[in-house]
Write a protein that holds these residues in place. Structure first.
Motif, PDB file in Angstrom:
ATOM      1  N   PRO A  11      55.307  -4.640 -19.278  1.00 20.71           N
ATOM      2  CA  PRO A  11      54.350  -5.668 -19.698  1.00 20.71           C
ATOM      3  C   PRO A  11      54.757  -7.076 -19.280  1.00 20.71           C
ATOM      4  CG  PRO A  11      54.718  -4.112 -21.477  1.00 20.71           C
ATOM      5  CD  PRO A  11      55.744  -3.808 -20.420  1.00 20.71           C
ATOM      6  N   GLU A  12      56.048  -7.387 -19.362  1.00 25.28           N
ATOM      7  CA  GLU A  12      56.509  -8.704 -18.920  1.00 25.28           C
ATOM      8  C   GLU A  12      56.252  -8.892 -17.429  1.00 25.28           C
ATOM      9  OE1 GLU A  12      60.586  -9.794 -20.956  1.00 25.28           O
ATOM     10  OE2 GLU A  12      60.348  -7.601 -20.831  1.00 25.28           O
ATOM     11  N   ALA A  13      56.507  -7.854 -16.647  1.00 26.94           N
ATOM     12  CA  ALA A  13      56.305  -7.950 -15.200  1.00 26.94           C
ATOM     13  C   ALA A  13      54.842  -8.220 -14.877  1.00 26.94           C
ATOM     14  CB  ALA A  13      56.760  -6.651 -14.517  1.00 26.94           C
ATOM     15  N   ILE A  14      53.937  -7.496 -15.540  1.00 31.83           N
ATOM     16  CA  ILE A  14      52.510  -7.668 -15.273  1.00 31.83           C
ATOM     17  C   ILE A  14      52.049  -9.064 -15.667  1.00 31.83           C
ATOM     18  CG2 ILE A  14      50.210  -6.905 -15.997  1.00 31.83           C
ATOM     19  CD1 ILE A  14      51.422  -4.048 -16.180  1.00 31.83           C
ATOM     20  N   LYS A  15      52.477  -9.525 -16.823  1.00 29.86           N
ATOM     21  CA  LYS A  15      51.983 -10.819 -17.319  1.00 29.86           C
ATOM     22  C   LYS A  15      52.645 -12.008 -16.630  1.00 29.86           C
ATOM     23  CE  LYS A  15      50.216  -9.325 -21.763  1.00 29.86           C
ATOM     24  NZ  LYS A  15      50.098  -9.637 -23.197  1.00 29.86           N
ATOM     25  N   MET A  16      53.867 -11.823 -16.134  1.00 31.93           N
ATOM     26  CA  MET A  16      54.521 -12.926 -15.426  1.00 31.93           C
ATOM     27  C   MET A  16      54.225 -12.922 -13.935  1.00 31.93           C
ATOM     28  SD  MET A  16      55.885 -15.034 -17.425  1.00 31.93           S
ATOM     29  CE  MET A  16      56.703 -16.012 -16.158  1.00 31.93           C
ATOM     30  N   ALA A  17      53.710 -11.812 -13.396  1.00 33.95           N
ATOM     31  CA  ALA A  17      53.459 -11.740 -11.960  1.00 33.95           C
ATOM     32  C   ALA A  17      52.542 -12.855 -11.460  1.00 33.95           C
ATOM     33  CB  ALA A  17      52.889 -10.371 -11.592  1.00 33.95           C
ATOM     34  N   PRO A  18      51.407 -13.147 -12.114  1.00 31.75           N
ATOM     35  CA  PRO A  18      50.571 -14.249 -11.619  1.00 31.75           C
ATOM     36  C   PRO A  18      51.282 -15.596 -11.675  1.00 31.75           C
ATOM     37  CG  PRO A  18      49.334 -12.854 -13.128  1.00 31.75           C
ATOM     38  CD  PRO A  18      50.768 -12.452 -13.245  1.00 31.75           C
ATOM     39  N   VAL A  19      52.123 -15.788 -12.686  1.00 31.98           N
ATOM     40  CA  VAL A  19      52.881 -17.044 -12.806  1.00 31.98           C
ATOM     41  C   VAL A  19      53.910 -17.142 -11.689  1.00 31.98           C
ATOM     42  CG1 VAL A  19      54.372 -18.425 -14.313  1.00 31.98           C
ATOM     43  CG2 VAL A  19      52.523 -17.041 -15.309  1.00 31.98           C
ATOM     44  N   LEU A  20      54.622 -16.052 -11.445  1.00 26.23           N
ATOM     45  CA  LEU A  20      55.649 -16.051 -10.400  1.00 26.23           C
ATOM     46  C   LEU A  20      55.022 -16.253  -9.022  1.00 26.23           C
ATOM     47  CD1 LEU A  20      57.786 -13.104 -11.798  1.00 26.23           C
ATOM     48  CD2 LEU A  20      58.515 -15.500 -11.640  1.00 26.23           C
ATOM     49  N   ARG A  21      53.867 -15.647  -8.792  1.00 27.85           N
ATOM     50  CA  ARG A  21      53.191 -15.843  -7.516  1.00 27.85           C
ATOM     51  C   ARG A  21      52.753 -17.301  -7.346  1.00 27.85           C
ATOM     52  NH1 ARG A  21      51.481 -11.627  -4.465  1.00 27.85           N
ATOM     53  NH2 ARG A  21      49.710 -12.877  -3.756  1.00 27.85           N
ATOM     54  N   ALA A  22      52.291 -17.917  -8.429  1.00 25.71           N
ATOM     55  CA  ALA A  22      51.893 -19.323  -8.354  1.00 25.71           C
ATOM     56  C   ALA A  22      53.104 -20.230  -8.138  1.00 25.71           C
ATOM     57  CB  ALA A  22      51.151 -19.718  -9.631  1.00 25.71           C
ATOM     58  N   LEU A  23      54.206 -19.927  -8.810  1.00 25.87           N
ATOM     59  CA  LEU A  23      55.421 -20.729  -8.633  1.00 25.87           C
ATOM     60  C   LEU A  23      55.942 -20.642  -7.204  1.00 25.87           C
ATOM     61  CD1 LEU A  23      57.370 -19.960 -11.943  1.00 25.87           C
ATOM     62  CD2 LEU A  23      56.527 -22.203 -11.212  1.00 25.87           C
ATOM     63  N   ALA A  24      55.759 -19.487  -6.559  1.00 25.77           N
ATOM     64  CA  ALA A  24      56.270 -19.292  -5.201  1.00 25.77           C
ATOM     65  C   ALA A  24      55.600 -20.215  -4.195  1.00 25.77           C
ATOM     66  CB  ALA A  24      56.088 -17.839  -4.778  1.00 25.77           C
ATOM     67  N   THR A  25      54.432 -20.741  -4.541  1.00 29.74           N
ATOM     68  CA  THR A  25      53.707 -21.638  -3.625  1.00 29.74           C
ATOM     69  C   THR A  25      53.998 -23.106  -3.891  1.00 29.74           C
ATOM     70  OG1 THR A  25      51.740 -21.817  -5.042  1.00 29.74           O
ATOM     71  CG2 THR A  25      51.846 -19.931  -3.530  1.00 29.74           C
ATOM     72  N   CYS A  26      54.820 -23.395  -4.905  1.00 32.69           N
ATOM     73  CA  CYS A  26      55.095 -24.790  -5.296  1.00 32.69           C
ATOM     74  C   CYS A  26      56.358 -25.281  -4.596  1.00 32.69           C
ATOM     75  CB  CYS A  26      55.264 -24.906  -6.807  1.00 32.69           C
ATOM     76  SG  CYS A  26      53.773 -24.543  -7.741  1.00 32.69           S
ATOM     77  N   GLU A  27      56.214 -26.305  -3.780  1.00 30.45           N
ATOM     78  CA  GLU A  27      57.386 -26.863  -3.103  1.00 30.45           C
ATOM     79  C   GLU A  27      58.281 -27.633  -4.066  1.00 30.45           C
ATOM     80  OE1 GLU A  27      56.055 -29.201   0.149  1.00 30.45           O
ATOM     81  OE2 GLU A  27      55.213 -27.499   1.271  1.00 30.45           O
ATOM     82  N   ALA A  28      57.727 -28.049  -5.202  1.00 26.08           N
ATOM     83  CA  ALA A  28      58.485 -28.881  -6.136  1.00 26.08           C
ATOM     84  C   ALA A  28      59.434 -28.075  -7.011  1.00 26.08           C
ATOM     85  CB  ALA A  28      57.525 -29.671  -7.023  1.00 26.08           C
ATOM     86  N   VAL A  29      59.449 -26.742  -6.864  1.00 24.36           N
ATOM     87  CA  VAL A  29      60.261 -25.929  -7.761  1.00 24.36           C
ATOM     88  C   VAL A  29      60.955 -24.822  -6.986  1.00 24.36           C
ATOM     89  CG1 VAL A  29      58.329 -24.410  -8.328  1.00 24.36           C
ATOM     90  CG2 VAL A  29      60.229 -24.591  -9.912  1.00 24.36           C
TER      91      VAL A  29
END
Length: 389
Positions: A11-29
């Protein structure tokens, strides 16, 4: 900014996957993912669906592991990870033992903690157990509380010197992402359909899931007895069997080889989404499945005596059925009759989110101003709903 996300279960993987994918596109982090391996195969399977690979894999799962044993190993291993990584913030999701270990290990090193899906409550530490105690502890430790709904945020009204934001539930984002993939990726769609069992077309289809620790023993046996009688009547039931021996043992002993019941291994998330779409009614004790059902416009019976997702009940999307055999049967019969007379269609707006929770979560993690998620026309936040008597 360096973020370290700690997860351990499907469940953590499923719910954090969209967040992790969004973070991967952020140059500031700089975003790093550490998995504890609390759920070994199910965790890896879920991350792979979203094309995510962990940066650090602690591989802590052990045969017949106890909660205390796993927690102790996780605390020691995560302490070493934090010493090596030196993140600016640790992000945890939900109320698992991995989330608690990640939050507490960070707290011990004075590293700020963000809690995704903060504020869920029944205010009864025995139900759900041990999750209610875990999430209350994490919310006390975390300084950034990312609540999925207004009701969850209202449970945090006493928090001081903390940032609270209503984001919507990132699990809704995950369902939307999978629906998009299924619509445009024929190979994924065929794989998802191949993973599903053969489904009869002449009877109502029910999807059941059971895994709650507080239901181990007699409550679980009562639920299984109800499912056996329901399947002997007017419906067919598909039940993905949770791998925990405390669940799998009784479920297979009572329900294996029963007419009208199909037992399957846990399904990949795309296949689970497809199965929810095909089902007429969901019977579950899972919070995540309640949210998925609401997102896909499917009615749910909650196999618990109290729900920490009161939004679904308030919206008419779910009903609390309890765990007693006769009560579960009666609730199922009533719901099937109601569906026969008046089929349920998807509810808009979804009380759990609009598919943009990950955007709000990432903006909050980066310290950017972001408006809260709101459900238009919503009333005062509902309180936890319990069975009486």
């Amino acid at each position: 900014m360096k973020l370290l996300t700690v997860i351990g279960t499907r469940p953590e993987a499923i719910k954090m996957a969209p967040v992790l994918r969004a973070l991967a596109t952020c140059e500031a982090v700089s975003s790093r993912l550490c998995v504890t391996g609390q759920h070994r195969e199910l965790l890896g399977q879920s991350l792979a669906v979203f094309d995510i690979a962990p940066d650090i894999d602690l591989r802590l799962m052990a045969p017949e592991q106890s909660l205390n044993g796993f927690f102790a190993r996780a605390m020691i291993a995560l302490g070493r990870v934090l010493a090596a990584e030196q993140p600016d913030r640790v992000v945890v999701q939900g109320d698992t033992v991995s989330a608690l270990a990640g939050a507490l290990a960070a707290f011990q090193r004075r590293i700020p903690v963000a809690h995704v899906e903060a504020g869920l409550r029944t205010f009864d530490t025995t139900n759900p157990w041990p999750e209610e105690g875990y999430r209350q502890t994490i919310d006390a430790i975390a300084d950034q509380l990312l609540a999925p709904t207004a009701a969850a945020a209202a449970n945090l009204h006493g928090a001081v010197r903390k940032s609270v934001l209503v984001t919507g539930n990132s699990g809704v984002d995950a369902v939307h992402w999978i629906l998009g993939r299924l619509a445009h990726d024929r190979k994924l769609r065929l794989a998802a359909d191949a993973a599903m069992p053969a489904l009869p077309g002449d009877r109502p289809l029910l999807l059941a899931t059971i895994h709650r620790r507080e239901s181990f023993g007699e409550p679980l046996r009562q639920i299984c007895a109800a499912l056996a009688r329901i399947a002997a009547g007017r419906a067919h039931i598909v039940l993905p069997v949770h791998p925990n021996p405390e669940v799998a043992g009784p479920v297979r002993a009572i329900l294996a080889n029963r007419a009208g019941i199909t037992l399957v291994d846990p399904l990949p998330f795309p296949a689970m989404v497809r199965l929810i779409q095909r089902a007429d009614l969901i019977l579950t004790d899972s919070g995540g499945v309640q949210e998925d059902a609401a997102t896909l416009g499917k009615p749910a019976l909650v196999l618990r005596t109290v729900t920490d997702r009161p939004e679904a009940v308030a919206a008419g999307l779910a009903r609390l059925a309890g765990t007693a055999t006769d009560a579960v049967i009666a609730a199922t019969e009533a719901e099937l009759e109601q569906l026969r007379l008046r089929p349920l269609h998807s509810v808009d707006p979804n009380p759990f989110g609009d598919g943009r929770a990950s955007e709000r979560i990432v903006a909050a993690l980066l310290g950017r101003p972001v408006p809260s998620f709101e459900v238009s026309g919503s009333q005062a936040p509902p309180v936890p709903i319990r069975l009486v008597g």
